[in-house]
Design a protein around this motif. Structure first.
Motif, PDB file in Angstrom:
ATOM      1  N   VAL A  85     -10.790 -34.061   0.295  1.00  0.00           N
ATOM      2  CA  VAL A  85     -11.395 -33.881   1.504  1.00  0.00           C
ATOM      3  C   VAL A  85     -12.506 -33.107   1.258  1.00  0.00           C
ATOM      4  N   THR A  86     -13.566 -33.049   2.141  1.00  0.00           N
ATOM      5  CA  THR A  86     -14.879 -32.353   2.058  1.00  0.00           C
ATOM      6  C   THR A  86     -14.889 -31.270   3.008  1.00  0.00           C
ATOM      7  N   THR A  87     -14.321 -31.187   3.997  1.00  0.00           N
ATOM      8  CA  THR A  87     -14.085 -30.451   5.119  1.00  0.00           C
ATOM      9  C   THR A  87     -12.779 -30.165   5.676  1.00  0.00           C
ATOM     10  N   GLY A  88     -12.448 -29.013   6.167  1.00  0.00           N
ATOM     11  CA  GLY A  88     -11.011 -29.022   6.801  1.00  0.00           C
ATOM     12  C   GLY A  88     -11.055 -28.791   8.115  1.00  0.00           C
ATOM     13  N   GLY A  89      -9.487 -28.576   8.559  1.00  0.00           N
ATOM     14  CA  GLY A  89      -9.252 -28.652   9.829  1.00  0.00           C
ATOM     15  C   GLY A  89      -7.683 -28.199  10.034  1.00  0.00           C
ATOM     16  N   THR A  90      -7.147 -28.396  11.209  1.00  0.00           N
ATOM     17  CA  THR A  90      -5.739 -28.016  11.493  1.00  0.00           C
ATOM     18  C   THR A  90      -5.072 -29.235  11.760  1.00  0.00           C
ATOM     19  N   LYS A  91      -5.714 -30.252  11.844  1.00  0.00           N
ATOM     20  CA  LYS A  91      -4.943 -31.617  12.011  1.00  0.00           C
ATOM     21  C   LYS A  91      -5.715 -32.784  11.577  1.00  0.00           C
ATOM     22  N   ALA A  92      -4.900 -33.819  11.187  1.00  0.00           N
ATOM     23  CA  ALA A  92      -5.687 -35.052  10.369  1.00  0.00           C
ATOM     24  C   ALA A  92      -5.082 -36.211  10.776  1.00  0.00           C
ATOM     25  N   LYS A 117       1.112 -33.170  -8.551  1.00  0.00           N
ATOM     26  CA  LYS A 117       0.608 -33.621  -9.798  1.00  0.00           C
ATOM     27  C   LYS A 117       0.789 -35.230  -9.660  1.00  0.00           C
ATOM     28  N   GLY A 118      -0.161 -36.067 -10.259  1.00  0.00           N
ATOM     29  CA  GLY A 118      -0.080 -37.541 -10.073  1.00  0.00           C
ATOM     30  C   GLY A 118       0.505 -38.011  -8.743  1.00  0.00           C
ATOM     31  N   ALA A 119       1.601 -38.774  -8.720  1.00  0.00           N
ATOM     32  CA  ALA A 119       2.083 -39.320  -7.602  1.00  0.00           C
ATOM     33  C   ALA A 119       2.998 -38.236  -6.691  1.00  0.00           C
ATOM     34  N   SER A 120       3.265 -37.179  -7.381  1.00  0.00           N
ATOM     35  CA  SER A 120       4.099 -36.224  -6.672  1.00  0.00           C
ATOM     36  C   SER A 120       3.203 -35.306  -5.471  1.00  0.00           C
ATOM     37  N   VAL A 121       4.053 -35.024  -4.444  1.00  0.00           N
ATOM     38  CA  VAL A 121       3.575 -34.430  -3.591  1.00  0.00           C
ATOM     39  C   VAL A 121       4.506 -33.063  -3.440  1.00  0.00           C
ATOM     40  N   LYS A 122       3.588 -31.982  -2.729  1.00  0.00           N
ATOM     41  CA  LYS A 122       4.261 -30.547  -2.507  1.00  0.00           C
ATOM     42  C   LYS A 122       5.537 -30.657  -1.640  1.00  0.00           C
ATOM     43  N   ALA A 123       6.561 -30.081  -1.933  1.00  0.00           N
ATOM     44  CA  ALA A 123       7.800 -29.876  -1.251  1.00  0.00           C
ATOM     45  C   ALA A 123       7.478 -29.362   0.185  1.00  0.00           C
ATOM     46  N   GLY A 124       8.112 -30.136   1.087  1.00  0.00           N
ATOM     47  CA  GLY A 124       7.883 -29.708   2.481  1.00  0.00           C
ATOM     48  C   GLY A 124       6.704 -29.976   3.398  1.00  0.00           C
ATOM     49  N   SER A 125       5.421 -30.778   2.631  1.00  0.00           N
ATOM     50  CA  SER A 125       4.450 -31.007   3.036  1.00  0.00           C
ATOM     51  C   SER A 125       4.343 -32.331   3.771  1.00  0.00           C
ATOM     52  N   VAL A 126       5.313 -33.130   3.467  1.00  0.00           N
ATOM     53  CA  VAL A 126       5.137 -34.882   3.882  1.00  0.00           C
ATOM     54  C   VAL A 126       5.076 -34.826   5.509  1.00  0.00           C
ATOM     55  N   ARG A 127       4.380 -35.600   6.066  1.00  0.00           N
ATOM     56  CA  ARG A 127       4.119 -35.612   7.563  1.00  0.00           C
ATOM     57  C   ARG A 127       4.090 -37.141   7.962  1.00  0.00           C
ATOM     58  N   GLN A 128       5.154 -37.683   8.776  1.00  0.00           N
ATOM     59  CA  GLN A 128       5.200 -39.186   8.960  1.00  0.00           C
ATOM     60  C   GLN A 128       3.885 -39.206   9.967  1.00  0.00           C
ATOM     61  N   LEU A 129       3.299 -40.279   9.960  1.00  0.00           N
ATOM     62  CA  LEU A 129       2.096 -40.797  10.670  1.00  0.00           C
ATOM     63  C   LEU A 129       2.500 -41.826  11.597  1.00  0.00           C
ATOM     64  N   SER A 130       2.062 -41.918  12.891  1.00  0.00           N
ATOM     65  CA  SER A 130       2.235 -43.018  13.984  1.00  0.00           C
ATOM     66  C   SER A 130       1.012 -43.577  14.432  1.00  0.00           C
ATOM     67  N   PHE A 131       1.338 -44.369  15.122  1.00  0.00           N
ATOM     68  CA  PHE A 131       0.153 -45.291  15.638  1.00  0.00           C
ATOM     69  C   PHE A 131       0.401 -45.574  17.133  1.00  0.00           C
ATOM     70  N   GLY A 132      -0.134 -44.812  18.076  1.00  0.00           N
ATOM     71  CA  GLY A 132       0.030 -45.088  19.369  1.00  0.00           C
ATOM     72  C   GLY A 132       1.906 -44.720  19.817  1.00  0.00           C
ATOM     73  N   ALA A 133       2.151 -43.844  18.943  1.00  0.00           N
ATOM     74  CA  ALA A 133       3.464 -43.329  19.089  1.00  0.00           C
ATOM     75  C   ALA A 133       4.693 -44.257  18.379  1.00  0.00           C
ATOM     76  N   ASP A 134       4.072 -45.168  17.684  1.00  0.00           N
ATOM     77  CA  ASP A 134       5.196 -46.123  16.838  1.00  0.00           C
ATOM     78  C   ASP A 134       4.583 -45.676  15.400  1.00  0.00           C
ATOM     79  N   ARG A 135       5.664 -45.696  14.581  1.00  0.00           N
ATOM     80  CA  ARG A 135       5.576 -45.603  13.120  1.00  0.00           C
ATOM     81  C   ARG A 135       5.073 -46.589  12.430  1.00  0.00           C
ATOM     82  N   PRO A 151      -0.491 -32.474  13.172  1.00  0.00           N
ATOM     83  CA  PRO A 151      -0.781 -31.033  12.765  1.00  0.00           C
ATOM     84  C   PRO A 151      -0.563 -31.073  11.069  1.00  0.00           C
ATOM     85  N   PHE A 152      -1.847 -30.698  10.487  1.00  0.00           N
ATOM     86  CA  PHE A 152      -1.761 -30.716   9.196  1.00  0.00           C
ATOM     87  C   PHE A 152      -3.086 -29.818   8.373  1.00  0.00           C
TER      88      PHE A 152
END
Length: 431
Positions: A85-92, A117-135, A151-152
């Motif tokens: 990303v080129t700029t930051g924030g508190t949600k995404a 690294k590669g396809a790995s992500v940092k522990a505790g950072s995974v956030r489930q996304l929703s679309f109009g409250a549905d997964r 929140p991210f």
């Protein structure tokens, strides 16, 4: 305008750091925001609180240079994609496109996480996304969807990983061909995996993902920049996975100055302003509306496109030639893009076409057209400002050729140093 012109003399001092030259005063109409009542339905989806952090332009499924995953699509696959990303924030939130799909696209689930690294992500950072409250979400053929905000906290120049689980067969996929980055695929549902061991397949393209937007943190301001063009904007010739395209380098300059900005890359390798192509996207005058004018809080667009219009008619054996384009027709195309941008209160920076001597586009006819078009860019006053990328990367001893230190090796695309020189040629204050 004829296709022959006398070249403007090159400045003697520091060609590689030629600065952005502003044209006479900008009109008030260009600097005045357009009221919401004049926005399209696509633009109205933004509530003003979001700003683009990363973007790419979608393309129809194709494989002109070797296999990728677009033509077959996906079925019970998880696709993991890393973007910076080129700029930051508190949600995404993310943007997904089915623009070139012929059937509805079912996204079974999606996550966003911090890249490790590669396809790995940092522990505790995974956030489930929703679309109009549905997964899950179904995107109609030709459609676009945004996830809900989550929140991210994320900083400028930080890499994030977006993971999509596609349970049902998708058919041919809307994608972006030249990512200069690695995407990962696994069988089954691995959207929440922290490690990347399941992701055994890789690709050099992006699939369905066309945007990451951020909110919160700094107030949303209308100061975003879109870079629009072909492979030289797309970053072909830069190293894979190192984020050294010229828009990346521009974003780094803003961050180093303590003023991170939204810098969005809407280049497509092989794209033309005036001709549609079977492998390099719709023509620029058609895709500009969807790719640029729907981005939130954009103030400026940098236009660098036209060399494929001039060279695309040459028979090169890789892809089918396109109709020949005159200098006058390319100028008319740029004027169309300028009008579209100005109608939305967006400032336009026109860029000169970079050298092609020694490349597969190197013919007397193409060079004459390039010279004539660049003369028009520099002198017409059609743009709000001019970026002289031609002079920024040219060899002082042979101005038709790219400086060897800036050349990726094909004499058409800059390498990492060349893209850095292009970004350095832009005046941050003028932008």
């Amino acid at each position: 305008m004829t296709t022959k012109t006398t070249k403007a003399p090159l400045p003697s001092a520091r060609l590689a750091t030629a600065r952005l030259t502003t044209v006479a005063a900008l009109t008030a109409a260009v600097l005045t925001a357009v009221p919401l009542s004049g926005a399209t339905a696509g633009e109205k989806r933004h509530d003003g609180a979001w700003r683009g952090a990363w973007a790419t332009s979608p393309q129809a499924a194709t494989a002109p240079f070797g296999p990728n995953w677009s033509q077959q699509g996906f079925a019970n696959h998880t696709v993991r994609q890393v973007v910076r990303v080129t700029t930051g924030g508190t949600k995404a939130r993310i943007e997904l496109s089915n623009r070139y799909g012929t059937t509805p696209l079912r996204i079974t689930g999606a996550t966003v996480a911090r890249t490790d690294k590669g396809a790995s992500v940092k522990a505790g950072s995974v956030r489930q996304l929703s679309f109009g409250a549905d997964r899950s979400v179904t995107i109609p053929a030709g459609g676009t969807a945004h996830s809900d905000g989550v929140p991210f906290p994320v900083r400028a120049l930080e890499s994030v990983t977006v993971t999509l689980y596609l349970a049902a067969p998708t058919g041919p996929a809307t994608f972006h061909h030249f990512a200069s980055a690695t995407s990962y695929r696994a069988d089954g549902d691995h959207r929440s995996d922290r490690d990347g061991t399941a992701f055994e397949e890789t690709s050099g393209s992006w699939y369905y993902l066309t945007g990451v937007e951020v909110g919160g943190g700094a107030p949303a301001r209308r100061d975003g920049i879109v870079t629009f063009g072909d492979s030289i904007t797309d970053g072909v010739g830069s190293g894979p996975g190192v984020n050294n395209r010229y828009p990346d380098e521009l974003a780094e300059r803003f961050a180093a100055a303590g003023k991170p900005r939204s810098v969005l890359n809407h280049g497509i390798g092989g794209n033309q302003v005036t001709n549609d192509t079977v492998w390099a996207g719709e023509k620029g005058i058609a895709r500009f509306k969807e790719d640029v004018l729907t981005e939130p809080n954009v103030r400026t667009v940098i236009l660098l496109e036209g060399i494929n219009d001039f060279g695309g008619s040459l028979p090169r054996g890789v892809v089918a030639p396109t109709p020949e384009v005159s200098v006058e027709r390319l100028i008319a195309g740029h004027r169309t893009l300028i009008r579209q941008a100005h109608a939305r209160g967006i400032k336009v920076v026109g860029a000169t076409l970079t050298p092609v001597k020694g490349s597969f586009y190197d013919t007397p006819a193409v060079e004459a057209k390039r010279d004539a078009f660049n003369h028009w860019v520099r002198t017409s006053g059609a743009y709000d400002a001019v970026a002289d990328f031609d002079r920024a990367v040219a060899d002082p001893s042979d101005p038709d050729r790219m400086l060897p230190a800036y050349d990726s090796g094909d004499h058409l695309h800059p390498g990492d140093a060349g893209y850095r020189a292009m970004a350095d040629a832009l005046d941050l204050d003028a932008l």
